[in-house]
Design an enzyme around this catalytic site. Structure first.
Site, PDB file in Angstrom:
ATOM      1  N   TYR A  74     -14.506   1.526  10.196  1.00 36.73           N
ATOM      2  CA  TYR A  74     -13.028   1.985  10.309  1.00 36.73           C
ATOM      3  C   TYR A  74     -12.803   2.358  11.717  1.00 36.73           C
ATOM      4  O   TYR A  74     -11.581   1.825  11.961  1.00 36.73           O
ATOM      5  CB  TYR A  74     -12.782   3.156   9.471  1.00 36.73           C
ATOM      6  CG  TYR A  74     -11.014   3.534   8.948  1.00 36.73           C
ATOM      7  CD1 TYR A  74     -10.259   2.569   8.752  1.00 36.73           C
ATOM      8  CD2 TYR A  74     -10.786   4.808   9.489  1.00 36.73           C
ATOM      9  CE1 TYR A  74      -8.780   2.793   8.573  1.00 36.73           C
ATOM     10  CE2 TYR A  74      -9.204   5.146   9.483  1.00 36.73           C
ATOM     11  CZ  TYR A  74      -8.487   4.015   8.938  1.00 36.73           C
ATOM     12  OH  TYR A  74      -7.282   4.518   8.784  1.00 36.73           O
ATOM     13  N   ARG A 116      -9.324  11.136  -0.844  1.00 32.61           N
ATOM     14  CA  ARG A 116      -8.668  12.207   0.268  1.00 32.61           C
ATOM     15  C   ARG A 116      -8.236  13.403  -0.418  1.00 32.61           C
ATOM     16  O   ARG A 116      -7.986  13.536  -1.690  1.00 32.61           O
ATOM     17  CB  ARG A 116      -7.438  11.566   1.076  1.00 32.61           C
ATOM     18  CG  ARG A 116      -8.123  10.507   1.907  1.00 32.61           C
ATOM     19  CD  ARG A 116      -7.036   9.527   2.672  1.00 32.61           C
ATOM     20  NE  ARG A 116      -6.354   8.650   1.889  1.00 32.61           N
ATOM     21  CZ  ARG A 116      -5.441   7.860   2.494  1.00 32.61           C
ATOM     22  NH1 ARG A 116      -5.132   7.932   3.655  1.00 32.61           N
ATOM     23  NH2 ARG A 116      -4.990   6.857   1.741  1.00 32.61           N
ATOM     24  N   GLY A 176       0.817  -1.419   0.076  1.00 29.27           N
ATOM     25  CA  GLY A 176      -0.024  -0.122  -0.029  1.00 29.27           C
ATOM     26  C   GLY A 176       0.877   1.195   0.102  1.00 29.27           C
ATOM     27  O   GLY A 176       1.953   1.186  -0.228  1.00 29.27           O
ATOM     28  N   TYR A 180      -2.933  -8.022  24.677  1.00 28.87           N
ATOM     29  CA  TYR A 180      -1.697  -8.863  24.481  1.00 28.87           C
ATOM     30  C   TYR A 180      -0.524  -8.396  25.299  1.00 28.87           C
ATOM     31  O   TYR A 180       0.298  -9.336  25.723  1.00 28.87           O
ATOM     32  CB  TYR A 180      -1.329  -8.950  22.834  1.00 28.87           C
ATOM     33  CG  TYR A 180      -2.016 -10.282  22.139  1.00 28.87           C
ATOM     34  CD1 TYR A 180      -3.434 -10.191  22.063  1.00 28.87           C
ATOM     35  CD2 TYR A 180      -1.351 -11.500  21.930  1.00 28.87           C
ATOM     36  CE1 TYR A 180      -4.091 -11.469  21.448  1.00 28.87           C
ATOM     37  CE2 TYR A 180      -1.812 -12.655  21.316  1.00 28.87           C
ATOM     38  CZ  TYR A 180      -3.297 -12.420  21.262  1.00 28.87           C
ATOM     39  OH  TYR A 180      -3.730 -13.720  20.957  1.00 28.87           O
ATOM     40  N   THR A 229      -6.488  -2.989  -1.451  1.00 33.15           N
ATOM     41  CA  THR A 229      -6.324  -1.510  -1.832  1.00 33.15           C
ATOM     42  C   THR A 229      -4.879  -1.172  -2.330  1.00 33.15           C
ATOM     43  O   THR A 229      -4.446  -0.089  -2.622  1.00 33.15           O
ATOM     44  CB  THR A 229      -6.573  -0.583  -0.822  1.00 33.15           C
ATOM     45  OG1 THR A 229      -5.768  -0.893   0.292  1.00 33.15           O
ATOM     46  CG2 THR A 229      -8.062  -0.554  -0.379  1.00 33.15           C
TER      47      THR A 229
HETATM   48  N1  LIG Z   1      -2.766   7.228   4.928  1.00 32.67           N
HETATM   49  C1  LIG Z   1      -3.046   7.868   5.922  1.00 32.67           C
HETATM   50  O1  LIG Z   1      -3.104   9.257   5.963  1.00 32.67           O
HETATM   51  C2  LIG Z   1      -3.344   7.065   7.142  1.00 32.67           C
HETATM   52  C3  LIG Z   1      -3.835   7.657   8.346  1.00 32.67           C
HETATM   53  C4  LIG Z   1      -4.032   7.211   9.675  1.00 32.67           C
HETATM   54  C5  LIG Z   1      -3.616   5.594   9.796  1.00 32.67           C
HETATM   55  N2  LIG Z   1      -3.430   4.958   8.385  1.00 32.67           N
HETATM   56  C6  LIG Z   1      -3.133   3.648   8.666  1.00 32.67           C
HETATM   57  O2  LIG Z   1      -1.946   3.115   7.817  1.00 32.67           O
HETATM   58  C7  LIG Z   1      -2.163   1.996   7.297  1.00 32.67           C
HETATM   59  C8  LIG Z   1      -1.818   2.105   5.827  1.00 32.67           C
HETATM   60  O3  LIG Z   1      -2.474   3.107   5.198  1.00 32.67           O
HETATM   61  P1  LIG Z   1      -2.415   3.594   3.715  1.00 32.67           P
HETATM   62  O4  LIG Z   1      -2.629   4.632   3.460  1.00 32.67           O
HETATM   63  O5  LIG Z   1      -0.885   3.117   3.324  1.00 32.67           O
HETATM   64  O6  LIG Z   1      -3.328   2.592   2.799  1.00 32.67           O
HETATM   65  P2  LIG Z   1      -3.635   1.480   1.715  1.00 32.67           P
HETATM   66  O7  LIG Z   1      -4.677   1.187   1.252  1.00 32.67           O
HETATM   67  O8  LIG Z   1      -2.545   2.089   0.529  1.00 32.67           O
HETATM   68  O9  LIG Z   1      -2.503   0.328   2.286  1.00 32.67           O
HETATM   69  C9  LIG Z   1      -3.208  -0.685   2.954  1.00 32.67           C
HETATM   70  C10 LIG Z   1      -2.564  -2.066   2.446  1.00 32.67           C
HETATM   71  O10 LIG Z   1      -3.171  -3.096   3.117  1.00 32.67           O
HETATM   72  C11 LIG Z   1      -3.539  -4.089   2.394  1.00 32.67           C
HETATM   73  N3  LIG Z   1      -4.653  -4.783   2.925  1.00 32.67           N
HETATM   74  C12 LIG Z   1      -5.659  -4.431   3.263  1.00 32.67           C
HETATM   75  N4  LIG Z   1      -6.464  -5.295   3.955  1.00 32.67           N
HETATM   76  C13 LIG Z   1      -5.835  -6.604   3.865  1.00 32.67           C
HETATM   77  C14 LIG Z   1      -5.988  -7.630   4.394  1.00 32.67           C
HETATM   78  N5  LIG Z   1      -7.193  -8.308   5.075  1.00 32.67           N
HETATM   79  N6  LIG Z   1      -4.947  -8.701   4.007  1.00 32.67           N
HETATM   80  C15 LIG Z   1      -3.930  -8.407   3.610  1.00 32.67           C
HETATM   81  N7  LIG Z   1      -3.568  -7.209   3.244  1.00 32.67           N
HETATM   82  C16 LIG Z   1      -4.438  -6.099   3.388  1.00 32.67           C
HETATM   83  C17 LIG Z   1      -3.857  -3.404   0.916  1.00 32.67           C
HETATM   84  O11 LIG Z   1      -4.033  -4.342  -0.280  1.00 32.67           O
HETATM   85  C18 LIG Z   1      -3.021  -2.398   0.806  1.00 32.67           C
HETATM   86  O12 LIG Z   1      -1.720  -2.580   0.172  1.00 32.67           O
HETATM   87  C19 LIG Z   1      -3.524   1.602   7.398  1.00 32.67           C
HETATM   88  O13 LIG Z   1      -3.720   0.603   8.619  1.00 32.67           O
HETATM   89  C20 LIG Z   1      -4.232   2.715   7.861  1.00 32.67           C
HETATM   90  O14 LIG Z   1      -5.426   2.551   8.606  1.00 32.67           O
HETATM   91  C21 LIG Z   1      -3.173   5.655   7.324  1.00 32.67           C
END
Ligand SMILES: NC(=O)c1ccc[n+]([C@@H]2O[C@H](COP(=O)([O-])OP(=O)(O)OC[C@H]3O[C@@H](n4cnc5c(N)ncnc54)[C@H](O)[C@@H]3O)[C@@H](O)[C@H]2O)c1
Length: 316
Positions: A145, A186, A10, A159, A35
């Site tokens: 979420y 976003r 991601g 844990y 995603t």
């Molecule tokens: N981008 C932001 O601004 C932001 C802010 C707060 C928190 N986060 C957290 O950071 C993390 C990464 O966010 P991001 O922006 O890179 O999102 P993203 O969607 O680009 O990346 C998420 C990745 O997780 C993988 N994924 C989702 N569900 C899965 C599953 N069940 N099994 C295996 N893989 C799975 C997707 O394929 C993707 O590659 C997330 O946990 C998100 O909640 C992001």
């Protein structure tokens, strides 16, 4: 170190993986591409110490991965994605987090979970400090979420209490940079995409709601510091940029960077949209010696360049 990273294909995960690989660690990513992006997997595939296991984190691991550290980032993150994959989001942040914690417990690995500023909901204190419990609608449109992230935090801390697993919970605030998906809804990719295509910028509500924007390399730096830090054990830590901008100020910054007038159209505010978001990063400063270094103009400039390159024809 041998590292297991979920969600490594991601946006944030791929930057984190790249940095860890460049530092000489071996990184196994688990991703089901819900995603994520194949292009990110290709970039990481150039490193010999990268391995990809394509599977859902909710399922038992298909093969054993020996690891010292687990970074658990898998989860849809943008409102467009978590609405589209609402049930998957709930399961990934509950069942998926449980599975990864079990792996950490069995292997005595250090565990870091990516949580979110959305754990605070629509906050009624400002800025948000880690000891604020939040103001969340448990059955609203965003609850798939924010409530599942709150569960993910709760089981992670359990844990530690129950099994002594070496955990840390990081609450990321709005992060941006290259490799964001243009259509993820976003504000940063939305408006950059619209601006580069010469379309009017969409502002929801009156544009006076505030956001903070953390450039992705700053966030990655904070995540890695937290993993190394002994004192971060069993702590919840905000990571974000405390510089606060209204959406209209963001629009003005884009105009300055593009050196052209940009038209704005207004649309109704989505439900449960937070009015203000700004992290208190006192704890990250104190424990990790961390604070963001990339100013919004610089970060937007880099992000825009990447969008221009990857949007190719459409942007010209
Ligand atoms: N981008 C932001 O601004 C932001 C802010 C707060 C928190 N986060 C957290 O950071 C993390 C990464 O966010 P991001 O922006 O890179 O999102 P993203 O969607 O680009 O990346 C998420 C990745 O997780 C993988 N994924 C989702 N569900 C899965 C599953 N069940 N099994 C295996 N893989 C799975 C997707 O394929 C993707 O590659 C997330 O946990 C998100 O909640 C992001």
């Amino acid at each position: 170190m041998n590292i297991l990273l979920t969600g490594g294909c991601g946006f944030i995960g791929s930057h984190l993986a790249e940095r860890l690989l460049a530092e000489g660690h071996a990184v196994t990513c688990i991703d089901n591409f819900l995603t994520g992006s194949r292009a990110n997997a290709e970039i990481l595939g150039r490193f010999p110490a990268f391995r990809l296991i394509e599977q859902d984190v909710c399922e038992p691991l298909r093969e054993r991965v020996d690891c010292d550290w687990i970074f658990h980032l898998a989860s849809p993150a943008s409102p467009v994605h978590y609405r589209r994959f609402a049930v998957e989001t709930l399961l990934t942040n509950s069942q998926g987090t449980y599975r990864m914690l079990e792996t950490a417990r069995q292997q005595r690995a250090r565990f870091l979970v990516a949580s979110t500023s959305e754990s605070y909901g629509d906050p009624d204190i400002h800025p948000q400090r880690e000891d604020y419990w939040g103001h969340v609608n448990p059955v609203g449109e965003r609850s798939c979420y924010d409530e599942s992230k709150r569960f993910s935090e709760a089981i992670t801390m359990e844990y530690w209490r129950t099994h002594g697993t070496d955990v840390r919970v990081m609450r990321f605030f709005n992060t941006y940079g290259p490799r964001m998906q243009r259509d993820d809804g976003r504000i940063v990719p939305n408006m950059i995409g619209q601006a580069l295509l010469g379309k009017p910028l969409t502002v929801y509500g009156d544009g006076m709601q505030t956001r903070s924007f953390c450039y992705v390399s700053d966030l990655v730096d904070g995540i890695i510091r937290a993993m190394w830090c002994e004192e971060a054990k069993a702590e919840v830590i905000n990571l974000g940029n405390p510089d606060e901008f209204t959406v209209m100020e963001f629009v003005e910054t884009l105009k300055r960077l593009l050196e052209k007038p940009l038209e704005v159209i207004y649309k109704p505010l989505p439900s449960d949209d937070p009015r203000r978001r700004k992290p208190d990063i006192g704890k990250a400063r104190r424990l990790l010696g961390w604070e963001p270094t990339i100013k919004l103009e610089e970060g937007l400039h880099r992000t825009m360049k990447w969008f221009e390159e990857t949007m190719g024809e459409a942007a010209s």
